[in-house]
Design a protein around this motif. Structure first.
Motif, PDB file in Angstrom:
ATOM      1  N   VAL A 117       0.843  -1.197   0.000  1.00  0.00           N
ATOM      2  CA  VAL A 117       0.000   0.000   0.000  1.00  0.00           C
ATOM      3  C   VAL A 117       0.877   1.245   0.000  1.00  0.00           C
ATOM      4  N   TYR A 118       1.923   1.208   0.815  1.00  0.00           N
ATOM      5  CA  TYR A 118       2.813   2.362   0.898  1.00  0.00           C
ATOM      6  C   TYR A 118       3.494   2.634  -0.448  1.00  0.00           C
ATOM      7  N   VAL A 119       3.921   1.590  -1.128  1.00  0.00           N
ATOM      8  CA  VAL A 119       4.551   1.764  -2.443  1.00  0.00           C
ATOM      9  C   VAL A 119       3.567   2.383  -3.422  1.00  0.00           C
ATOM     10  N   LEU A 120       2.321   1.949  -3.398  1.00  0.00           N
ATOM     11  CA  LEU A 120       1.315   2.502  -4.299  1.00  0.00           C
ATOM     12  C   LEU A 120       1.050   3.973  -3.975  1.00  0.00           C
ATOM     13  N   GLN A 121       1.096   4.324  -2.700  1.00  0.00           N
ATOM     14  CA  GLN A 121       0.972   5.735  -2.328  1.00  0.00           C
ATOM     15  C   GLN A 121       2.173   6.526  -2.834  1.00  0.00           C
ATOM     16  N   TRP A 122       3.347   5.934  -2.703  1.00  0.00           N
ATOM     17  CA  TRP A 122       4.560   6.588  -3.232  1.00  0.00           C
ATOM     18  C   TRP A 122       4.428   6.772  -4.744  1.00  0.00           C
ATOM     19  N   ALA A 123       3.928   5.766  -5.437  1.00  0.00           N
ATOM     20  CA  ALA A 123       3.799   5.843  -6.896  1.00  0.00           C
ATOM     21  C   ALA A 123       2.865   6.961  -7.316  1.00  0.00           C
ATOM     22  N   LEU A 124       1.893   7.281  -6.478  1.00  0.00           N
ATOM     23  CA  LEU A 124       0.957   8.366  -6.769  1.00  0.00           C
ATOM     24  C   LEU A 124       1.434   9.696  -6.180  1.00  0.00           C
ATOM     25  N   ALA A 125       2.669   9.722  -5.700  1.00  0.00           N
ATOM     26  CA  ALA A 125       3.254  10.919  -5.076  1.00  0.00           C
ATOM     27  C   ALA A 125       2.474  11.350  -3.836  1.00  0.00           C
ATOM     28  N   LEU A 126       1.847  10.386  -3.163  1.00  0.00           N
ATOM     29  CA  LEU A 126       1.158  10.643  -1.899  1.00  0.00           C
ATOM     30  C   LEU A 126       2.074  10.356  -0.716  1.00  0.00           C
ATOM     31  N   ALA A 127       3.238   9.801  -0.999  1.00  0.00           N
ATOM     32  CA  ALA A 127       4.289   9.576  -0.004  1.00  0.00           C
ATOM     33  C   ALA A 127       5.594  10.057  -0.638  1.00  0.00           C
ATOM     34  N   PRO A 128       6.475  10.686   0.135  1.00  0.00           N
ATOM     35  CA  PRO A 128       7.634  11.358  -0.456  1.00  0.00           C
ATOM     36  C   PRO A 128       8.736  10.451  -0.975  1.00  0.00           C
ATOM     37  N   ASP A 129       8.938   9.302  -0.329  1.00  0.00           N
ATOM     38  CA  ASP A 129      10.063   8.465  -0.743  1.00  0.00           C
ATOM     39  C   ASP A 129       9.851   7.032  -0.265  1.00  0.00           C
ATOM     40  N   LEU A 130      10.756   6.158  -0.699  1.00  0.00           N
ATOM     41  CA  LEU A 130      10.784   4.785  -0.203  1.00  0.00           C
ATOM     42  C   LEU A 130      12.054   4.630   0.620  1.00  0.00           C
ATOM     43  N   PRO A 131      11.950   4.705   1.928  1.00  0.00           N
ATOM     44  CA  PRO A 131      13.147   4.590   2.758  1.00  0.00           C
ATOM     45  C   PRO A 131      13.729   3.183   2.700  1.00  0.00           C
ATOM     46  N   TRP A 132      14.925   3.039   3.172  1.00  0.00           N
ATOM     47  CA  TRP A 132      15.578   1.733   3.199  1.00  0.00           C
ATOM     48  C   TRP A 132      14.669   0.734   3.928  1.00  0.00           C
ATOM     49  N   PRO A 133      14.498  -0.480   3.373  1.00  0.00           N
ATOM     50  CA  PRO A 133      13.519  -1.434   3.924  1.00  0.00           C
ATOM     51  C   PRO A 133      14.002  -2.145   5.185  1.00  0.00           C
ATOM     52  N   SER A 134      14.245  -1.358   6.206  1.00  0.00           N
ATOM     53  CA  SER A 134      14.747  -1.917   7.464  1.00  0.00           C
ATOM     54  C   SER A 134      13.684  -1.938   8.554  1.00  0.00           C
ATOM     55  N   GLU A 135      12.628  -1.160   8.405  1.00  0.00           N
ATOM     56  CA  GLU A 135      11.544  -1.171   9.379  1.00  0.00           C
ATOM     57  C   GLU A 135      10.235  -0.817   8.694  1.00  0.00           C
ATOM     58  N   ILE A 136       9.145  -1.261   9.307  1.00  0.00           N
ATOM     59  CA  ILE A 136       7.842  -1.102   8.690  1.00  0.00           C
ATOM     60  C   ILE A 136       7.505   0.376   8.508  1.00  0.00           C
ATOM     61  N   CYS A 137       6.728   0.654   7.489  1.00  0.00           N
ATOM     62  CA  CYS A 137       6.351   2.037   7.199  1.00  0.00           C
ATOM     63  C   CYS A 137       5.462   2.601   8.315  1.00  0.00           C
ATOM     64  N   ASP A 138       5.210   3.882   8.258  1.00  0.00           N
ATOM     65  CA  ASP A 138       4.362   4.559   9.233  1.00  0.00           C
ATOM     66  C   ASP A 138       2.897   4.221   8.925  1.00  0.00           C
ATOM     67  N   VAL A 139       2.359   3.256   9.654  1.00  0.00           N
ATOM     68  CA  VAL A 139       1.007   2.764   9.363  1.00  0.00           C
ATOM     69  C   VAL A 139      -0.033   3.863   9.548  1.00  0.00           C
ATOM     70  N   GLN A 140       0.130   4.678  10.580  1.00  0.00           N
ATOM     71  CA  GLN A 140      -0.842   5.741  10.825  1.00  0.00           C
ATOM     72  C   GLN A 140      -0.863   6.750   9.681  1.00  0.00           C
ATOM     73  N   GLN A 141       0.320   7.048   9.129  1.00  0.00           N
ATOM     74  CA  GLN A 141       0.367   7.973   7.998  1.00  0.00           C
ATOM     75  C   GLN A 141      -0.272   7.363   6.760  1.00  0.00           C
ATOM     76  N   VAL A 142      -0.039   6.083   6.547  1.00  0.00           N
ATOM     77  CA  VAL A 142      -0.692   5.390   5.427  1.00  0.00           C
ATOM     78  C   VAL A 142      -2.207   5.491   5.564  1.00  0.00           C
ATOM     79  N   MET A 143      -2.706   5.297   6.767  1.00  0.00           N
ATOM     80  CA  MET A 143      -4.150   5.365   7.006  1.00  0.00           C
ATOM     81  C   MET A 143      -4.679   6.780   6.781  1.00  0.00           C
ATOM     82  N   ARG A 144      -3.907   7.780   7.182  1.00  0.00           N
ATOM     83  CA  ARG A 144      -4.347   9.168   6.964  1.00  0.00           C
ATOM     84  C   ARG A 144      -4.460   9.475   5.477  1.00  0.00           C
ATOM     85  N   VAL A 145      -3.514   8.983   4.707  1.00  0.00           N
ATOM     86  CA  VAL A 145      -3.560   9.198   3.250  1.00  0.00           C
ATOM     87  C   VAL A 145      -4.781   8.515   2.649  1.00  0.00           C
TER      88      VAL A 145
END
Length: 220
Positions: A117-145
């Protein structure tokens, strides 16, 4: 996953850039992995297709969370019905979303879909970047988007070059993780394989317009 490995200047440059980045971070590389398909053979999904896939994948992910917490199917459906995403669920997603009881393995797999979901948000420029895959994305921010993005109006998909740059990198990261497992080594420090896998699923789908979500092949 990549039946045609014809080499072009663009995909060779991406391969070289990915390997250089991995080596700079001290991540083992598999240099014989081929480059991605030639750019001219690829086509991005439309903004509306990506928008609808984002919401469907989010519903699937949330069903995993709700099932693990013991939430009833009726309560779950009432909570997420307003997203109008049911018709866009893939057949595999629908099996989980419509189930009254979701086995633990399936619910865990579904929760990891937040990374797709986060990658798809990034693809739509709804998320600024794809950080290094070392920890889970910000779930609350994904939900806000998800809550504030109610239509695909005004959305656009990032350029193919940007998507392919990330796709090449995550393709190599995925096989680094897999090779470590095959060899019986410790997981590569600073990498979470399930994050890489879900990101790769979304990236691969993005550039293969016409392919179904369940048809993405990450086995090779």
């Amino acid at each position: 996953m990549y039946p045609d490995f014809r080499m072009t200047s663009a995909n060779l440059k991406r391969k070289a850039a990915s390997i250089a980045l991995l080596k700079a971070r001290g991540v083992p590389t598999i240099d014989h992995l081929p480059p991605l398909e030639p750019d001219e053979e690829l086509a991005l999904h439309t903004p509306d297709e990506v928008f609808r896939r984002m919401r469907a994948n989010f519903v699937y992910c949330m069903r995993g969370h709700s099932a693990s917490e013991g939430t009833s199917l009726d309560e779950f459906q009432a909570s997420f019905e307003s997203l109008n995403a049911w018709d866009d669920l893939s057949p595999n997603e629908r099996q989980v979303v419509d189930a009254k009881f979701v086995p633990e393995r399936q619910s865990t797999e579904a929760t990891w879909a937040i990374e797709a979901v986060y990658v798809l948000q990034w693809a739509l420029a709804l998320a600024p970047d794809l950080p290094w895959p070392s920890e889970i994305c910000d779930v609350q921010q994904v939900m806000r988007v998800i809550r504030k993005t109610v239509t695909s109006d005004g959305l656009s998909v990032r350029p193919l070059e940007a998507v392919l740059t990330q796709m090449d990198l995550h393709y190599r990261l995925l096989w680094t993780c897999r090779q470590s497992r095959i060899d019986g080594d410790e997981p590569v420090e600073g990498l979470v394989e399930q994050i890489v896998l879900e990101r790769m699923r979304a990236l691969d789908w993005l550039v293969h317009r016409g392919i179904g979500w369940d048809d993405v092949d990450l086995s090779s």
